[in-house]
Design a protein around this motif. Structure first.
Motif, PDB file in Angstrom:
ATOM      1  N   LEU B 163       0.865  -0.798  -0.141  1.00  0.00           N
ATOM      2  CA  LEU B 163       0.396  -0.132  -0.007  1.00  0.00           C
ATOM      3  C   LEU B 163       0.816   1.420  -0.007  1.00  0.00           C
ATOM      4  N   ARG B 164       2.079   1.307   0.566  1.00  0.00           N
ATOM      5  CA  ARG B 164       2.775   2.611   0.969  1.00  0.00           C
ATOM      6  C   ARG B 164       3.506   3.125  -0.831  1.00  0.00           C
ATOM      7  N   ALA B 165       4.125   1.592  -0.925  1.00  0.00           N
ATOM      8  CA  ALA B 165       4.950   2.132  -2.191  1.00  0.00           C
ATOM      9  C   ALA B 165       3.715   2.065  -3.459  1.00  0.00           C
ATOM     10  N   GLY B 166       2.230   1.956  -2.976  1.00  0.00           N
ATOM     11  CA  GLY B 166       1.569   2.234  -4.626  1.00  0.00           C
ATOM     12  C   GLY B 166       0.950   3.389  -4.322  1.00  0.00           C
ATOM     13  N   MET B 167       1.249   4.623  -2.958  1.00  0.00           N
ATOM     14  CA  MET B 167       0.774   5.506  -2.919  1.00  0.00           C
ATOM     15  C   MET B 167      -0.521   5.995  -3.347  1.00  0.00           C
ATOM     16  N   GLY B 168      -1.562   5.357  -3.542  1.00  0.00           N
ATOM     17  CA  GLY B 168      -3.278   5.428  -3.387  1.00  0.00           C
ATOM     18  C   GLY B 168      -3.379   4.851  -4.636  1.00  0.00           C
ATOM     19  N   ALA B 169      -2.511   3.861  -5.343  1.00  0.00           N
ATOM     20  CA  ALA B 169      -3.087   3.306  -6.842  1.00  0.00           C
ATOM     21  C   ALA B 169      -4.178   2.652  -6.328  1.00  0.00           C
ATOM     22  N   HIS B 170      -4.125   1.634  -5.362  1.00  0.00           N
ATOM     23  CA  HIS B 170      -4.391   0.976  -4.876  1.00  0.00           C
ATOM     24  C   HIS B 170      -6.447   0.585  -5.073  1.00  0.00           C
ATOM     25  N   PHE B 171      -6.326   2.100  -4.982  1.00  0.00           N
ATOM     26  CA  PHE B 171      -7.956   3.221  -5.143  1.00  0.00           C
ATOM     27  C   PHE B 171      -8.494   2.760  -6.494  1.00  0.00           C
ATOM     28  N   GLY B 172      -8.116   2.982  -7.265  1.00  0.00           N
ATOM     29  CA  GLY B 172      -8.229   3.670  -8.535  1.00  0.00           C
ATOM     30  C   GLY B 172      -8.171   1.930  -9.259  1.00  0.00           C
ATOM     31  N   LEU B 173      -7.257   1.350  -8.891  1.00  0.00           N
ATOM     32  CA  LEU B 173      -7.619  -0.255  -9.249  1.00  0.00           C
ATOM     33  C   LEU B 173      -8.562  -1.553  -9.250  1.00  0.00           C
ATOM     34  N   SER B 174      -8.795  -1.713 -10.702  1.00  0.00           N
ATOM     35  CA  SER B 174      -9.354  -2.942 -10.041  1.00  0.00           C
ATOM     36  C   SER B 174      -8.387  -4.509  -9.350  1.00  0.00           C
ATOM     37  N   LEU B 175      -8.225  -4.319  -8.572  1.00  0.00           N
ATOM     38  CA  LEU B 175      -7.601  -5.856  -7.991  1.00  0.00           C
ATOM     39  C   LEU B 175      -7.842  -7.262  -7.615  1.00  0.00           C
ATOM     40  N   ILE B 176      -7.092  -8.079  -8.607  1.00  0.00           N
ATOM     41  CA  ILE B 176      -7.780  -9.208  -8.394  1.00  0.00           C
ATOM     42  C   ILE B 176      -6.348  -9.978  -8.224  1.00  0.00           C
ATOM     43  N   GLU B 177      -6.310 -11.126  -6.469  1.00  0.00           N
ATOM     44  CA  GLU B 177      -5.421 -11.946  -6.399  1.00  0.00           C
ATOM     45  C   GLU B 177      -5.521 -13.854  -6.829  1.00  0.00           C
ATOM     46  N   GLY B 178      -4.129 -13.926  -5.829  1.00  0.00           N
ATOM     47  CA  GLY B 178      -4.534 -15.924  -5.998  1.00  0.00           C
ATOM     48  C   GLY B 178      -4.885 -15.864  -7.151  1.00  0.00           C
ATOM     49  N   LEU B 179      -5.344 -15.719  -7.889  1.00  0.00           N
ATOM     50  CA  LEU B 179      -6.028 -16.493  -9.411  1.00  0.00           C
ATOM     51  C   LEU B 179      -4.475 -17.498  -9.930  1.00  0.00           C
ATOM     52  N   ASP B 180      -5.089 -18.431 -10.214  1.00  0.00           N
ATOM     53  CA  ASP B 180      -4.663 -19.464 -11.468  1.00  0.00           C
ATOM     54  C   ASP B 180      -4.560 -19.158 -12.416  1.00  0.00           C
ATOM     55  N   ALA B 181      -3.714 -19.440 -13.266  1.00  0.00           N
ATOM     56  CA  ALA B 181      -2.813 -19.416 -14.833  1.00  0.00           C
ATOM     57  C   ALA B 181      -4.221 -19.481 -15.775  1.00  0.00           C
ATOM     58  N   ALA B 182      -4.530 -20.913 -15.193  1.00  0.00           N
ATOM     59  CA  ALA B 182      -6.236 -20.399 -16.431  1.00  0.00           C
ATOM     60  C   ALA B 182      -7.420 -20.035 -16.546  1.00  0.00           C
ATOM     61  N   ALA B 183      -6.630 -18.857 -15.385  1.00  0.00           N
ATOM     62  CA  ALA B 183      -8.338 -17.340 -14.907  1.00  0.00           C
ATOM     63  C   ALA B 183      -7.728 -16.228 -16.086  1.00  0.00           C
ATOM     64  N   LEU B 184      -6.060 -16.552 -16.775  1.00  0.00           N
ATOM     65  CA  LEU B 184      -6.008 -15.323 -17.716  1.00  0.00           C
ATOM     66  C   LEU B 184      -6.733 -15.198 -19.167  1.00  0.00           C
ATOM     67  N   ALA B 185      -7.214 -16.874 -19.056  1.00  0.00           N
ATOM     68  CA  ALA B 185      -8.271 -17.625 -20.924  1.00  0.00           C
ATOM     69  C   ALA B 185      -9.458 -16.035 -20.823  1.00  0.00           C
ATOM     70  N   ALA B 186      -9.615 -15.424 -19.225  1.00  0.00           N
ATOM     71  CA  ALA B 186     -11.101 -14.296 -19.868  1.00  0.00           C
ATOM     72  C   ALA B 186     -10.405 -13.433 -20.283  1.00  0.00           C
ATOM     73  N   LEU B 187      -9.459 -13.088 -19.929  1.00  0.00           N
ATOM     74  CA  LEU B 187      -9.083 -11.507 -20.370  1.00  0.00           C
ATOM     75  C   LEU B 187      -9.606 -11.062 -21.931  1.00  0.00           C
ATOM     76  N   GLN B 188      -9.185 -11.826 -22.688  1.00  0.00           N
ATOM     77  CA  GLN B 188      -9.292 -11.563 -24.436  1.00  0.00           C
ATOM     78  C   GLN B 188      -8.974 -10.421 -24.375  1.00  0.00           C
ATOM     79  N   VAL B 189      -7.505 -10.291 -24.063  1.00  0.00           N
ATOM     80  CA  VAL B 189      -6.494  -9.530 -24.934  1.00  0.00           C
ATOM     81  C   VAL B 189      -5.308  -9.838 -24.901  1.00  0.00           C
ATOM     82  N   PRO B 190      -4.052  -9.314 -25.904  1.00  0.00           N
ATOM     83  CA  PRO B 190      -3.314  -9.792 -26.105  1.00  0.00           C
ATOM     84  C   PRO B 190      -2.348  -9.862 -24.873  1.00  0.00           C
ATOM     85  N   LEU B 191      -1.981 -10.637 -25.033  1.00  0.00           N
ATOM     86  CA  LEU B 191      -0.929 -11.016 -24.114  1.00  0.00           C
ATOM     87  C   LEU B 191       0.378 -10.922 -24.034  1.00  0.00           C
ATOM     88  N   ILE B 192       1.478 -10.352 -23.214  1.00  0.00           N
ATOM     89  CA  ILE B 192       2.090  -9.560 -23.974  1.00  0.00           C
ATOM     90  C   ILE B 192       3.709  -9.765 -22.730  1.00  0.00           C
TER      91      ILE B 192
END
Lengths: 266, 266
Positions: B163-192
């Motif tokens: 939180l300290r290093a994020g300097m407030g960025a947390h409150f403007g982003l959608s954050l999801i943690e603890g995901l498995d790689a399979a969850a990335l299939a839902a992104l539907q944007v190119p992965l770089i």
């Protein structure tokens, strides 16, 4: 092997060598008085050996003696460098790492020459955070900068925290600290200042090479008097809006842009 | 004002409220069990108020009561939010900052929805260092990314250090943690994917927008199985040679390049 392996390790907190080490480790600018720098952990110490430096002393726990021998065998440690053996407990007390390192070096603070002219340079104007400073040194080394000048008021460059974040960059750069702004006249390369609110957009700017990047205080940015000396001012596009960038992140972006421009890619 | 200003501050380390706060502050992932996040210091708390969040509780020293009133007056703090007054000494013990903050908030951990499709995204693959993770969140917010996905094994996103290093960025982003790689299939944007040794040079690459950047473990980089899912792999020019880049520095460079490409500048 230059030590008697049977010698018992130093185990007393009051041993004069240990007292001196404690000063160096826990006072981030003690190296200036002592003329010697505490470099901790296998990775950092190997980085300095790889650059042709030799420590004055190796400090190791009993269990790390095999590491000392490995350094002598394959990392270039000269066999005549003395080894101080400290008990595991003393080494753990000295360490600044969450997982205490069983090995460290003392190296002589390098003699500082004058500001080099015509060389790609990074100038730090009163940066406070050791992690930021170390990260910037690391980026500077990666992107082909050769000299880093720290103006008076910047965090001590050879402190344990900055060394750790620098990941070995210290040993390949020419570092000068405690400078006044007047010293920048000797650079003889264009000075580029970063700003949060004025100047050319970095991603469309034409950048000179070699150059000197001017990076400012985490809260206040580059001092106005220095800003006035800059040949060019650039800012970084931030479509996310009001969020400010970390100065080490901004530095990485700017130094990379310079390297890309030097390679003819931007 | 919803409290009796005459109420004596909590001064006992054994007070149940204090015990709960201590768990939250000193165990970086305790927020997952408690469902509540410790947000420390005037700057971070104002950042969350500015984003329209309300704390469950404000925790303040006696001397910081004026700050609470200022938040109610001009920063949007709702007057019905309870204020716990803790002695200066207790606040100083709780603080994780070198200069202890006299004020903090408890906020409810936001409800996590599913992975959003078609949104500029940053994916963190087992990043370990809280400072790096926070710095990347800050860069993500600055460069117009809206979602950050942390794969299992990444540092806890809502810990005090991140939180300290994020300097407030947390409150403007959608954050999801603890995901498995399979969850990335839902992104539907190119992965770089970023790599230290293969792929297109970033500074000459054509980058899609929106996209998802895949950033890997400090030592090991992106996991090979994830790397194989990437539509594109890029690497960063490093004329300085063997020095490695800090992952937060590399992230800043990549996310900036995306923002510049989206703006039509690269």
């Amino acid at each position: 092997m230059n030590r008697a392996p049977e010698a018992p390790p130093i185990a007393s907190r009051d041993n004069p060598r240990v007292k001196r080490l404690r000063r160096l480790v826990h006072d981030g600018s003690a190296y200036r008085r002592e003329g010697v720098v505490w470099v901790e952990g296998d990775h950092l110490c190997r980085a300095l050996l790889a650059r042709g430096w030799q420590p004055q002393v190796v400090v190791a726990s009993p269990a790390a003696q095999a590491l000392v021998q490995a350094w002598q065998r394959d990392a270039g440690l000269a066999p005549e460098v003395p080894v101080w053996t400290l008990s595991e407990a003393l080494m753990a007390q000295l360490s600044t790492l969450e997982s205490p390192a069983p090995i460290a070096c003392l190296v002589a603070l390098p003699a500082v020459g004058g500001v080099q002219a015509g060389v790609p340079t990074v100038v730090l104007d009163r940066l406070q955070d050791p992690g930021n400073v170390g990260s910037i040194l690391r980026s500077a080394a990666a992107f082909g900068f050769r000299q880093v000048l720290a103006l008076r008021g910047t965090a001590a460059l050879w402190s344990p925290k900055v060394l750790r974040a620098g990941m070995g960059a210290h040993f390949g750069l020419s570092l000068i600290e405690g400078l006044d702004a007047a010293a920048l006249a000797a650079l003889q390369v264009p000075l580029i200042a970063t700003s949060s609110h004025q100047g050319d957009w970095l991603h469309t700017a034409r950048l000179p090479w070699p150059c000197a990047w001017l990076l400012g205080h985490e809260g206040q940015g580059v001092h106005p008097a220095l800003m006035a000396q800059a040949a060019q001012t650039v800012r970084i596009i931030q479509p996310g809006g009001e969020e400010s960038l970390n100065v080490a992140a901004a530095a990485a972006i700017c130094l990379h842009a310079s390297a890309a421009a030097a390679a003819g890619g931007l």
